[in-house]
Structures are given as structure tokens and as C-alpha cells.
Scaffold this motif. Structure first.
Motif, PDB file in Angstrom:
ATOM      1  N   GLU A 193       0.954  -1.276   0.156  1.00  0.00           N
ATOM      2  CA  GLU A 193       0.084  -0.070   0.037  1.00  0.00           C
ATOM      3  C   GLU A 193       0.950   1.426  -0.083  1.00  0.00           C
ATOM      4  N   MET A 194       2.091   1.245   0.105  1.00  0.00           N
ATOM      5  CA  MET A 194       2.554   2.247   0.104  1.00  0.00           C
ATOM      6  C   MET A 194       3.308   2.464  -1.278  1.00  0.00           C
ATOM      7  N   ASP A 195       3.648   4.083  -0.746  1.00  0.00           N
ATOM      8  CA  ASP A 195       4.736   4.509  -2.124  1.00  0.00           C
ATOM      9  C   ASP A 195       5.809   4.174  -3.084  1.00  0.00           C
ATOM     10  N   ILE A 196       6.088   3.144  -2.783  1.00  0.00           N
ATOM     11  CA  ILE A 196       7.771   2.220  -2.198  1.00  0.00           C
ATOM     12  C   ILE A 196       7.753   1.662  -3.281  1.00  0.00           C
ATOM     13  N   GLY A 197       9.508   1.479  -4.014  1.00  0.00           N
ATOM     14  CA  GLY A 197       9.579  -0.361  -4.908  1.00  0.00           C
ATOM     15  C   GLY A 197      10.495  -1.014  -4.115  1.00  0.00           C
ATOM     16  N   VAL A 198      10.071  -2.135  -3.369  1.00  0.00           N
ATOM     17  CA  VAL A 198      11.301  -3.387  -2.695  1.00  0.00           C
ATOM     18  C   VAL A 198      11.198  -4.322  -3.879  1.00  0.00           C
ATOM     19  N   LYS A 199      12.064  -5.116  -3.481  1.00  0.00           N
ATOM     20  CA  LYS A 199      12.732  -6.208  -4.082  1.00  0.00           C
ATOM     21  C   LYS A 199      13.117  -7.027  -3.754  1.00  0.00           C
ATOM     22  N   ALA A 200      12.148  -7.998  -3.321  1.00  0.00           N
ATOM     23  CA  ALA A 200      13.412  -8.747  -2.063  1.00  0.00           C
ATOM     24  C   ALA A 200      13.145 -10.439  -2.715  1.00  0.00           C
ATOM     25  N   LEU A 201      13.450 -11.525  -2.315  1.00  0.00           N
ATOM     26  CA  LEU A 201      12.936 -12.536  -2.330  1.00  0.00           C
ATOM     27  C   LEU A 201      12.290 -13.572  -2.004  1.00  0.00           C
ATOM     28  N   GLY A 202      11.388 -12.989  -0.541  1.00  0.00           N
ATOM     29  CA  GLY A 202       9.818 -13.697   0.044  1.00  0.00           C
ATOM     30  C   GLY A 202       9.731 -12.269   0.449  1.00  0.00           C
ATOM     31  N   THR A 203       8.927 -13.422   1.671  1.00  0.00           N
ATOM     32  CA  THR A 203       8.106 -12.799   2.931  1.00  0.00           C
ATOM     33  C   THR A 203       8.808 -14.206   3.842  1.00  0.00           C
ATOM     34  N   ILE A 204       8.688 -13.481   4.796  1.00  0.00           N
ATOM     35  CA  ILE A 204       8.727 -14.750   6.160  1.00  0.00           C
ATOM     36  C   ILE A 204       8.125 -13.951   7.380  1.00  0.00           C
ATOM     37  N   PRO A 205       7.442 -13.711   8.616  1.00  0.00           N
ATOM     38  CA  PRO A 205       7.182 -13.298   9.759  1.00  0.00           C
ATOM     39  C   PRO A 205       7.638 -13.009  10.708  1.00  0.00           C
ATOM     40  N   ARG A 206       8.700 -13.849  10.618  1.00  0.00           N
ATOM     41  CA  ARG A 206       9.974 -13.882  11.856  1.00  0.00           C
ATOM     42  C   ARG A 206      11.018 -12.578  11.651  1.00  0.00           C
ATOM     43  N   ARG A 207      11.016 -11.497  12.095  1.00  0.00           N
ATOM     44  CA  ARG A 207      11.915 -10.694  12.149  1.00  0.00           C
ATOM     45  C   ARG A 207      13.505 -11.452  12.311  1.00  0.00           C
ATOM     46  N   ALA A 208      13.799 -10.262  12.626  1.00  0.00           N
ATOM     47  CA  ALA A 208      16.221 -10.199  12.305  1.00  0.00           C
ATOM     48  C   ALA A 208      16.329  -9.691  13.893  1.00  0.00           C
ATOM     49  N   ASP A 209      17.182  -9.963  14.214  1.00  0.00           N
ATOM     50  CA  ASP A 209      17.617  -9.567  15.532  1.00  0.00           C
ATOM     51  C   ASP A 209      17.436  -8.299  15.484  1.00  0.00           C
ATOM     52  N   MET A 210      17.392  -7.003  16.833  1.00  0.00           N
ATOM     53  CA  MET A 210      17.335  -5.941  16.853  1.00  0.00           C
ATOM     54  C   MET A 210      19.057  -5.737  17.186  1.00  0.00           C
ATOM     55  N   GLY A 211      19.176  -4.408  16.866  1.00  0.00           N
ATOM     56  CA  GLY A 211      20.471  -4.448  18.129  1.00  0.00           C
ATOM     57  C   GLY A 211      21.502  -4.199  16.917  1.00  0.00           C
ATOM     58  N   GLY A 212      23.012  -4.901  17.414  1.00  0.00           N
ATOM     59  CA  GLY A 212      23.866  -4.872  16.184  1.00  0.00           C
ATOM     60  C   GLY A 212      24.488  -3.796  15.674  1.00  0.00           C
ATOM     61  N   ARG A 213      25.481  -4.816  15.364  1.00  0.00           N
ATOM     62  CA  ARG A 213      26.316  -3.536  14.352  1.00  0.00           C
ATOM     63  C   ARG A 213      26.120  -3.966  12.413  1.00  0.00           C
ATOM     64  N   GLY A 214      26.359  -3.550  11.820  1.00  0.00           N
ATOM     65  CA  GLY A 214      26.501  -3.937  10.564  1.00  0.00           C
ATOM     66  C   GLY A 214      27.229  -2.986   9.631  1.00  0.00           C
ATOM     67  N   GLU A 215      27.431  -3.006   7.721  1.00  0.00           N
ATOM     68  CA  GLU A 215      28.293  -2.438   8.037  1.00  0.00           C
ATOM     69  C   GLU A 215      27.165  -1.395   6.218  1.00  0.00           C
ATOM     70  N   ILE A 216      27.995   0.155   6.657  1.00  0.00           N
ATOM     71  CA  ILE A 216      26.812   1.110   5.429  1.00  0.00           C
ATOM     72  C   ILE A 216      28.251   1.470   4.424  1.00  0.00           C
ATOM     73  N   ASP A 217      27.479   1.303   3.169  1.00  0.00           N
ATOM     74  CA  ASP A 217      28.111   2.402   2.588  1.00  0.00           C
ATOM     75  C   ASP A 217      29.871   1.164   1.390  1.00  0.00           C
ATOM     76  N   LEU A 218      29.145   0.281   1.557  1.00  0.00           N
ATOM     77  CA  LEU A 218      30.662  -0.689   1.048  1.00  0.00           C
ATOM     78  C   LEU A 218      30.589  -1.254   0.354  1.00  0.00           C
ATOM     79  N   PRO A 219      30.795  -1.828  -1.003  1.00  0.00           N
ATOM     80  CA  PRO A 219      30.304  -2.631  -2.251  1.00  0.00           C
ATOM     81  C   PRO A 219      29.879  -4.541  -1.870  1.00  0.00           C
ATOM     82  N   VAL A 220      28.298  -4.575  -1.669  1.00  0.00           N
ATOM     83  CA  VAL A 220      28.231  -6.326  -1.329  1.00  0.00           C
ATOM     84  C   VAL A 220      28.168  -6.823  -3.315  1.00  0.00           C
ATOM     85  N   HIS A 221      28.289  -7.721  -2.947  1.00  0.00           N
ATOM     86  CA  HIS A 221      28.085  -8.687  -3.783  1.00  0.00           C
ATOM     87  C   HIS A 221      26.909  -9.779  -3.584  1.00  0.00           C
TER      88      HIS A 221
END
Length: 181
Positions: free
Chosen positions: A103-131
Motif C-alpha cells: 500500500e506504500m509509495d515505494i518499490g521493494v525487491k526481495a526474495l520473498g516474505t517470512i513473519p519472523r523478524r531479524a535481530d534488533m541492535g547489532g552492528r552492520g556495515e554501511i556504504d561498502l560494495p556488496v556482492h
């Protein structure tokens, strides 16, 4: 968006086509923008940082980093991305809240859906090449997505710099048998 990924691939040999079978979500089935990236590692905090920034028509590319059976992206993040001006999101992984995102005015491409969310918090990496999907998504490169797939153009090239008319005519001529021999 009037330029299609198939025409760009036909006209530009350097265009990289992602080999993953993405599903489209949201009201924008086609979108384009410069790439920003996030890689999931132990939590979604890096994603939260990016969706809260001004998107300025960019595309957020999220690499699940091997996460299986958990959703990295849902309606709350999609709402933030929409309000903050992101053109779209490409997720190498799963999402949730499909009905709300559709229902939102955005485009999302993903491999599918699942109800369980990923872990909150944690770290992550931003603005690096991903393959993933056989190609590299580099920050600043141009990404174009539509119902036929997701492509990345070479650094510094945009869809407006590519003449697709000759490629369209060549394909039509070949298919109809009227192409020069």
C-alpha cells in the motif's frame, strides 16, 4: 519510469543484471536511483540508520549477509524509507508485512516474505560494495529495477546516457525477420 531494464541490457553490454529471482512489493514496481548499501551483521541497526536519513531518490541495497529465515525489512522501515524520500529498496533476503508495504509509495525487491523478524541492535556495515546474484552493488552506481529484474550500470553512467532506440529496433528487426543480414 519509461526506460526498461531489458532495453538497457540490450543497449549496454556493461550493464550488470542481478541473477536473483526478486519479487516486487510496494506501489512502485519500477524505480531507479544511486546506490547506498547496508550489510546485515548481528542486527538491523545499520539499516535503521540509513532509512532514517534523507534518501534523496537513492536506492537502498541490503545484503542479508547469510541470514536465513528472518525478515530484514518490514512496514516500519518501509514507512520511514517512504517518508525520507528513498526511491526503492533491494533486499538480498526476506521481508515481512507484505500487505502494508504493497500500500506504500515505494518499490521493494526481495526474495520473498517470512513473519519472523531479524535481530534488533547489532552492528552492520554501511556504504561498502556488496556482492550477490552474480554482480557487485557499489555505492554511487546507478541501479534500475522493474518487473523484469534489477540491473546496475557502470560507475558514472545513467539510463539517460544510454541510447536504447537502436537496441529496440535491432531486436524488433531480428524477431520479425526484417533485420539486415
Amino acid at each position: 519510469m519509461s526506460i526498461k531494464t531489458i532495453d538497457l541490457c540490450d543497449a549496454c553490454d556493461q550493464a550488470q543484471a542481478c541473477a536473483l529471482p526478486f519479487v516486487g512489493f510496494g506501489r512502485r514496481r519500477a524505480f531507479a536511483g544511486d546506490i547506498r548499501t547496508a550489510r546485515y551483521t548481528d542486527g538491523i541497526s545499520a539499516l535503521r540508520v540509513l532509512v532514517n536519513q534523507a534518501g534523496n531518490g537513492q536506492v537502498l541495497v541490503i545484503d542479508a549477509g547469510g541470514l536465513e529465515w528472518r525478515a530484514l525489512f518490514g512496514d516500519v522501515m518501509a514507512g520511514l524509507a517512504t517518508r525520507n524520500g528513498w526511491a526503492g529498496v533491494v533486499v538480498n533476503g526476506l521481508i515481512r508485512d507484505r500487505a502494508e508495504i504493497d500500500e506504500m509509495d515505494i518499490g521493494v525487491k526481495a526474495l520473498g516474505t517470512i513473519p519472523r523478524r531479524a535481530d534488533m541492535g547489532g552492528r552492520g556495515e554501511i556504504d561498502l560494495p556488496v556482492h550477490f546474484g552474480g554482480i557487485t552493488f557499489s555505492p554511487g552506481a546507478r541501479l534500475i529495477a522493474d518487473e523484469d529484474g534489477v540491473i546496475v550500470l557502470p560507475q558514472g553512467l545513467t539510463e539517460s546516457n544510454i541510447n536504447v532506440a537502436d537496441a529496440i529496433a535491432a531486436t524488433a528487426g531480428y524477431v520479425t525477420g526484417s533485420a539486415p543480414k
